[in-house]
Scaffold this active site. Structure first.
Site, PDB file in Angstrom:
ATOM      1  N   ASP A 113      32.166  20.546  23.105  1.00 27.41           N
ATOM      2  CA  ASP A 113      31.872  19.544  23.314  1.00 27.41           C
ATOM      3  C   ASP A 113      30.233  19.178  22.511  1.00 27.41           C
ATOM      4  OD1 ASP A 113      32.016  16.462  24.501  1.00 27.41           O
ATOM      5  OD2 ASP A 113      30.364  17.402  25.385  1.00 27.41           O
ATOM      6  N   LYS A 120      32.644  19.826  30.856  1.00 26.64           N
ATOM      7  CA  LYS A 120      31.323  19.702  31.606  1.00 26.64           C
ATOM      8  C   LYS A 120      31.354  20.557  32.740  1.00 26.64           C
ATOM      9  CE  LYS A 120      29.706  16.757  29.010  1.00 26.64           C
ATOM     10  NZ  LYS A 120      29.920  15.915  28.328  1.00 26.64           N
ATOM     11  N   HIS A 163      29.734  13.268  38.840  1.00 25.59           N
ATOM     12  CA  HIS A 163      29.462  12.583  37.478  1.00 25.59           C
ATOM     13  C   HIS A 163      29.620  11.017  37.528  1.00 25.59           C
ATOM     14  CE1 HIS A 163      29.572  13.530  33.451  1.00 25.59           C
ATOM     15  NE2 HIS A 163      29.959  12.255  32.787  1.00 25.59           N
TER      16      HIS A 163
HETATM   17  N1  URA Z   1      30.484  10.884  28.801  1.00 29.19           N
HETATM   18  C1  URA Z   1      30.343  12.847  28.165  1.00 29.19           C
HETATM   19  O1  URA Z   1      29.906  13.753  28.965  1.00 29.19           O
HETATM   20  N2  URA Z   1      31.303  12.483  27.311  1.00 29.19           N
HETATM   21  C2  URA Z   1      31.561  11.583  27.048  1.00 29.19           C
HETATM   22  O2  URA Z   1      32.387  10.937  25.718  1.00 29.19           O
HETATM   23  C3  URA Z   1      31.744   9.378  27.361  1.00 29.19           C
HETATM   24  C4  URA Z   1      30.299   9.826  28.695  1.00 29.19           C
END
Ligand code: URA
Length: 433
Positions: A161, A187, A82
């Site tokens: 989220d 995630k 990520h």
């Molecule tokens: N990327 C994400 O998925 N969430 C955040 O809060 C910041 C960057």
């Protein structure tokens, strides 16, 4: 339980119980807690932070707020990566097939770009017919056949989220370490990979502007992942300079293919080698120096490029774009920006460069905007380079010729010049294992 009491509690610096956090997350998803109360709580978290225990609970609650992907049938070699977001960051397009070609199973659900940052799913959609909306069954089948699949996040993945991120975006509560850590890690937990490598971007084109705050964010994300049995490492990388030379969807796919052919810009290639080595160390195991050599040879001999072609074919995309990237969409106008002065480039504001790409059509100004896959920028000079007056600084690719004047001025405003040589910054600041 009353939401106003929980806001008061956080405002006064106390810690929430798991039950209280569950009340908040459930209320965010069901809509029973109004946006103004959620926003007030988010702001209280920004000022007061969260304990490691609160962070682990809230991450798990968010991960379980919607659908989750079960990768257990694929064994222990599943790995994800990520990036916290940047400009010119096309590493997933290179690393995913590279790691898969060496035995990792790269199960990646990626997002779209918003504002000045690009998104992997948009980049992949510049390949004609490439399918990013896949059922879980198709995702698992492609993974078991090819060891790599990159899909968009399914509709009901981490709805908590989605709700909180949308509120944060408009209430100045994005740049909070526990809120970013729980958003990212929820995630990652929901999409199921056993191992996760985090590319924590640091600098003017990232949420974290300095190495100290990026390190703290990385440590919190690692702790949240380990609390749920995942292997996690973080690499802190420089986002004071766009990564590679291309910014914009099809242009970035072309540059990724160059790296997979053994060439491409040195900074992009190096960051990919570092990230891929750590993904393999976690998923397949082995000595890091030996893994890095394997990665280098998979780039040199075309093994990783063939894996990208397999993935594109399996996801319905036009694979001729990989053997012949010139067939990817191209813009009607290519405009050369020339330097107005002599000097060394002292700094580049990545966020402003990302904004220039958006003006050219490569990004969205609002969520529903259409993206022009061919639009973007190719940088020919970057921080530390000497430039003579009249030399080319960058090429702007667009189908919106009427925006070129504004785009050129915006691009030039991102650059600062110096009469004396500029020290080059490191590409990788730190690796946290
Ligand atoms: N990327 C994400 O998925 N969430 C955040 O809060 C910041 C960057």
């Amino acid at each position: 339980m009353r939401m106003q009491d929980l806001i008061e509690k956080k405002k006064n610096g106390f810690f929430h119980t798991k039950e209280e956090l569950k009340f908040i997350i459930d209320g965010a998803v069901s809509g029973s807690i109004p946006d103004y109360q959620l926003s007030a709580w988010l702001m209280a978290v920004c000022f007061r932070g969260m304990s490691d225990g609160e962070l682990a609970h809230v991450t798990e609650l968010m991960a379980r707020s919607g659908d989750t992907v079960d990768l257990s049938s694929l064994g222990d070699r599943t790995v994800d990566k990520h990036s916290t977001g940047g400009v010119g960051d096309k590493t997933t397009l290179i690393i995913a097939p590279l790691v898969a070609s060496l035995g990792g199973i790269v199960a990646k659900m990626s997002g779209r770009g918003l504002g000045f940052t690009g998104g992997t799913i948009d980049k992949l959609e510049s390949i004609p017919n490439f399918r990013t909306e896949l059922s879980d069954a198709a995702f698992l089948r492609i993974l078991s056949e090819h060891g790599v699949c990159i899909a968009g996040q399914s509709g009901n993945l981490t709805p908590a989220d989605k709700k909180l991120y949308a509120l944060r975006d408009v209430t100045a509560t994005v740049d909070s370490i526990p809120l970013i850590a729980s958003s990212v890690m929820s995630k990652k937990l929901a999409t199921g990979a056993k191992s996760i490598v985090l590319d924590v971007k640091t600098g003017n084109g990232a949420f974290m502007k300095d190495v100290e705050s990026a390190s703290l964010l990385a440590q919190k994300m690692i702790a949240a992942g380990r609390a749920h049995g995942r292997n996690v490492r973080a690499v802190l990388t420089n986002m004071n300079i766009p990564l590679g030379n291309a910014v914009g969807n099809a242009l970035e796919v072309k540059e990724a293919v160059e790296v997979l052919r053994g060439g491409g810009p040195r900074d992009l290639r190096e960051i990919c080698l570092v990230l891929a080595t750590h993904m393999l160390a976690l998923s397949v195991g082995g000595d890091e120096a030996a893994l890095r050599r394997l990665c280098e040879s998979a780039l040199r001999d075309g093994t990783a490029l063939r894996k990208l072609a397999d993935m594109v074919r399996a996801q319905g995309g036009d694979v001729s774009c990989i053997s012949n990237p010139e067939s990817l969409p191209t813009a009607g106008t290519v405009y050369e920006i020339r330097s107005k002065k002599n000097g060394f480039i002292a700094s580049m504001d990545c966020a402003v460069i990302g904004k220039t790409a958006t003006l050219l059509g490569a990004g969205r100004e609002t969520k529903g905007d259409h993206i022009d896959m061919s639009a973007g920028i190719v940088l020919t000079k970057k921080t530390g380079d000497f430039v003579r007056r009249g030399e080319t600084l960058a090429y702007l690719h667009t189908n919106r010729a009427e925006r070129l004047g504004e785009a050129e001025l915006t691009y030039l405003s991102a650059l600062a010049f110096s009469d004396t040589p500029v020290e080059r910054e490191p590409l990788v600041y730190k690796i946290i294992v």
